[in-house]
Write a protein that holds these residues in place. Structure first.
Motif, PDB file in Angstrom:
ATOM      1  N   TYR A  47       0.818  -1.153   0.303  1.00 14.54           N
ATOM      2  CA  TYR A  47      -0.180  -0.454  -0.004  1.00 14.54           C
ATOM      3  C   TYR A  47       0.662   1.536   0.231  1.00 14.54           C
ATOM      4  N   ARG A  48       1.170   2.012  -1.089  1.00 15.34           N
ATOM      5  CA  ARG A  48       1.730   3.536  -0.938  1.00 15.34           C
ATOM      6  C   ARG A  48       0.937   4.609  -1.614  1.00 15.34           C
ATOM      7  N   ILE A  49       0.657   5.749  -0.998  1.00 11.55           N
ATOM      8  CA  ILE A  49       0.132   6.970  -1.476  1.00 11.55           C
ATOM      9  C   ILE A  49       1.113   7.516  -1.736  1.00 11.55           C
ATOM     10  N   PHE A  50       0.789   8.479  -2.621  1.00  8.84           N
ATOM     11  CA  PHE A  50       1.871   9.558  -3.274  1.00  8.84           C
ATOM     12  C   PHE A  50       1.361  10.413  -3.656  1.00  8.84           C
ATOM     13  N   CYS A  51       1.752  11.197  -3.469  1.00  9.69           N
ATOM     14  CA  CYS A  51       2.101  13.069  -3.950  1.00  9.69           C
ATOM     15  C   CYS A  51       2.194  13.202  -4.808  1.00  9.69           C
ATOM     16  N   ALA A  52       1.565  14.364  -5.615  1.00 11.81           N
ATOM     17  CA  ALA A  52       2.032  15.402  -6.642  1.00 11.81           C
ATOM     18  C   ALA A  52       2.511  16.765  -6.555  1.00 11.81           C
ATOM     19  N   SER A  53       3.336  17.360  -6.007  1.00 14.91           N
ATOM     20  CA  SER A  53       3.511  17.920  -5.251  1.00 14.91           C
ATOM     21  C   SER A  53       4.701  19.802  -5.637  1.00 14.91           C
ATOM     22  N   GLU A  54       4.095  20.776  -5.629  1.00 15.77           N
ATOM     23  CA  GLU A  54       5.351  21.754  -6.353  1.00 15.77           C
ATOM     24  C   GLU A  54       5.962  22.565  -4.675  1.00 15.77           C
ATOM     25  N   GLY A  55       6.968  22.871  -4.733  1.00 17.32           N
ATOM     26  CA  GLY A  55       7.157  23.032  -2.924  1.00 17.32           C
ATOM     27  C   GLY A  55       6.708  22.551  -2.552  1.00 17.32           C
ATOM     28  N   ASP A  56       6.064  22.835  -1.398  1.00 18.01           N
ATOM     29  CA  ASP A  56       5.040  22.726  -0.353  1.00 18.01           C
ATOM     30  C   ASP A  56       3.571  21.864  -0.443  1.00 18.01           C
ATOM     31  N   GLU A  57       2.982  23.002  -1.287  1.00 18.81           N
ATOM     32  CA  GLU A  57       2.147  22.307  -1.996  1.00 18.81           C
ATOM     33  C   GLU A  57       1.509  21.117  -2.661  1.00 18.81           C
ATOM     34  N   VAL A  58       0.548  20.932  -2.156  1.00 19.06           N
ATOM     35  CA  VAL A  58       0.240  19.420  -2.513  1.00 19.06           C
ATOM     36  C   VAL A  58      -0.564  19.484  -3.606  1.00 19.06           C
ATOM     37  N   LEU A  59      -0.433  18.758  -4.546  1.00 15.93           N
ATOM     38  CA  LEU A  59      -1.326  19.450  -6.106  1.00 15.93           C
ATOM     39  C   LEU A  59      -2.121  17.918  -6.526  1.00 15.93           C
ATOM     40  N   GLY A  60      -2.010  17.181  -5.953  1.00 15.69           N
ATOM     41  CA  GLY A  60      -2.646  15.599  -6.596  1.00 15.69           C
ATOM     42  C   GLY A  60      -2.216  14.246  -5.692  1.00 15.69           C
ATOM     43  N   THR A  61      -3.055  13.662  -4.980  1.00 16.30           N
ATOM     44  CA  THR A  61      -2.592  12.223  -4.572  1.00 16.30           C
ATOM     45  C   THR A  61      -2.922  11.487  -4.767  1.00 16.30           C
ATOM     46  N   VAL A  62      -2.908  10.365  -5.026  1.00 15.33           N
ATOM     47  CA  VAL A  62      -3.334   9.039  -5.243  1.00 15.33           C
ATOM     48  C   VAL A  62      -2.346   7.601  -4.803  1.00 15.33           C
ATOM     49  N   THR A  63      -3.493   6.863  -4.043  1.00 13.57           N
ATOM     50  CA  THR A  63      -3.448   5.347  -3.525  1.00 13.57           C
ATOM     51  C   THR A  63      -3.439   4.560  -4.632  1.00 13.57           C
ATOM     52  N   THR A  64      -2.245   4.092  -4.035  1.00 19.35           N
ATOM     53  CA  THR A  64      -1.910   2.157  -5.197  1.00 19.35           C
ATOM     54  C   THR A  64      -2.287   1.493  -4.237  1.00 19.35           C
ATOM     55  N   ILE A  65      -3.206  -0.107  -4.702  1.00 20.70           N
ATOM     56  CA  ILE A  65      -2.430  -1.158  -3.509  1.00 20.70           C
ATOM     57  C   ILE A  65      -2.765  -2.221  -4.755  1.00 20.70           C
ATOM     58  N   CYS A  66      -1.100  -2.843  -3.814  1.00 19.31           N
ATOM     59  CA  CYS A  66      -0.452  -4.309  -5.201  1.00 19.31           C
ATOM     60  C   CYS A  66      -1.320  -5.347  -4.586  1.00 19.31           C
ATOM     61  N   CYS A  67      -2.331  -6.240  -5.495  1.00 18.09           N
ATOM     62  CA  CYS A  67      -2.808  -7.003  -5.378  1.00 18.09           C
ATOM     63  C   CYS A  67      -2.732  -8.154  -5.509  1.00 18.09           C
ATOM     64  N   LYS A  68      -2.749  -9.438  -5.079  1.00 16.57           N
ATOM     65  CA  LYS A  68      -1.910 -10.783  -5.915  1.00 16.57           C
ATOM     66  C   LYS A  68      -3.527 -11.448  -5.763  1.00 16.57           C
ATOM     67  N   ALA A  69      -3.037 -12.002  -7.013  1.00 17.44           N
ATOM     68  CA  ALA A  69      -4.743 -13.026  -8.046  1.00 17.44           C
ATOM     69  C   ALA A  69      -3.837 -14.388  -7.819  1.00 17.44           C
ATOM     70  N   LEU A  70      -4.640 -15.283  -8.486  1.00 11.96           N
ATOM     71  CA  LEU A  70      -4.112 -16.977  -9.005  1.00 11.96           C
ATOM     72  C   LEU A  70      -3.696 -16.272  -9.614  1.00 11.96           C
ATOM     73  N   SER A  71      -3.351 -15.919 -11.255  1.00  7.33           N
ATOM     74  CA  SER A  71      -3.173 -15.643 -12.181  1.00  7.33           C
ATOM     75  C   SER A  71      -2.347 -14.492 -12.076  1.00  7.33           C
ATOM     76  N   ASP A  72      -2.176 -13.773 -11.516  1.00 10.17           N
ATOM     77  CA  ASP A  72      -0.988 -12.468 -11.082  1.00 10.17           C
ATOM     78  C   ASP A  72      -1.273 -11.759 -10.684  1.00 10.17           C
ATOM     79  N   ASN A  73       0.070 -10.660  -9.978  1.00 10.88           N
ATOM     80  CA  ASN A  73      -0.556  -9.597  -9.368  1.00 10.88           C
ATOM     81  C   ASN A  73      -0.892  -8.474 -10.349  1.00 10.88           C
ATOM     82  N   PHE A  74      -1.175  -7.581  -9.799  1.00 10.33           N
ATOM     83  CA  PHE A  74      -1.927  -5.877 -10.366  1.00 10.33           C
ATOM     84  C   PHE A  74      -2.097  -4.700  -9.609  1.00 10.33           C
ATOM     85  N   LEU A  75      -1.943  -3.715  -9.907  1.00  7.70           N
ATOM     86  CA  LEU A  75      -2.502  -2.900  -8.996  1.00  7.70           C
ATOM     87  C   LEU A  75      -3.011  -1.863  -9.189  1.00  7.70           C
ATOM     88  N   VAL A  76      -3.862  -1.757  -8.396  1.00  4.86           N
ATOM     89  CA  VAL A  76      -5.264  -0.907  -8.017  1.00  4.86           C
ATOM     90  C   VAL A  76      -4.945   0.685  -7.846  1.00  4.86           C
TER      91      VAL A  76
END
Length: 92
Positions: A47-76
């Motif tokens: 699990y990771r939360i990424f931030c896009a920022s300019e200086g100290d100002e956060v302009l965007g964010t996304v949360t990523t979750i690595c999932c494991k499945a029977l066939s393969d891994n995938f990122l949400v």
């Protein structure tokens, strides 16, 4: 976008990220709730939360979750949000 940096969420960025999430989530939650939850989330390897920022100002964010499945891994990708007024500038 010049000066834009991408990195994992730091505790100092949390108040801005909570404000961004409030623009997309259909329920209320407090900064205190997020502060209490953050240590648990930061310990997770999948699990990771990424931030896009300019200086100290956060302009965007996304949360990523690595999932494991029977066939393969995938990122949400979840909670993908760009600050109002900053869309269309290549932040996402």
């Amino acid at each position: 976008m010049e000066g834009l940096t991408i990195g994992t969420l730091t505790p100092e960025q949390l108040p801005q990220v909570v404000e961004l999430h409030r623009t997309i989530l259909p329920f209320e939650f407090s900064l205190k709730q997020a502060e209490d939850r953050l240590p648990e989330l930061l310990e997770r390897e999948d699990y990771r939360i990424f931030c896009a920022s300019e200086g100290d100002e956060v302009l965007g964010t996304v949360t990523t979750i690595c999932c494991k499945a029977l066939s393969d891994n995938f990122l949400v990708l979840e909670d993908f949000v760009v600050k109002p007024g900053q869309t269309g500038k290549g932040i996402g």
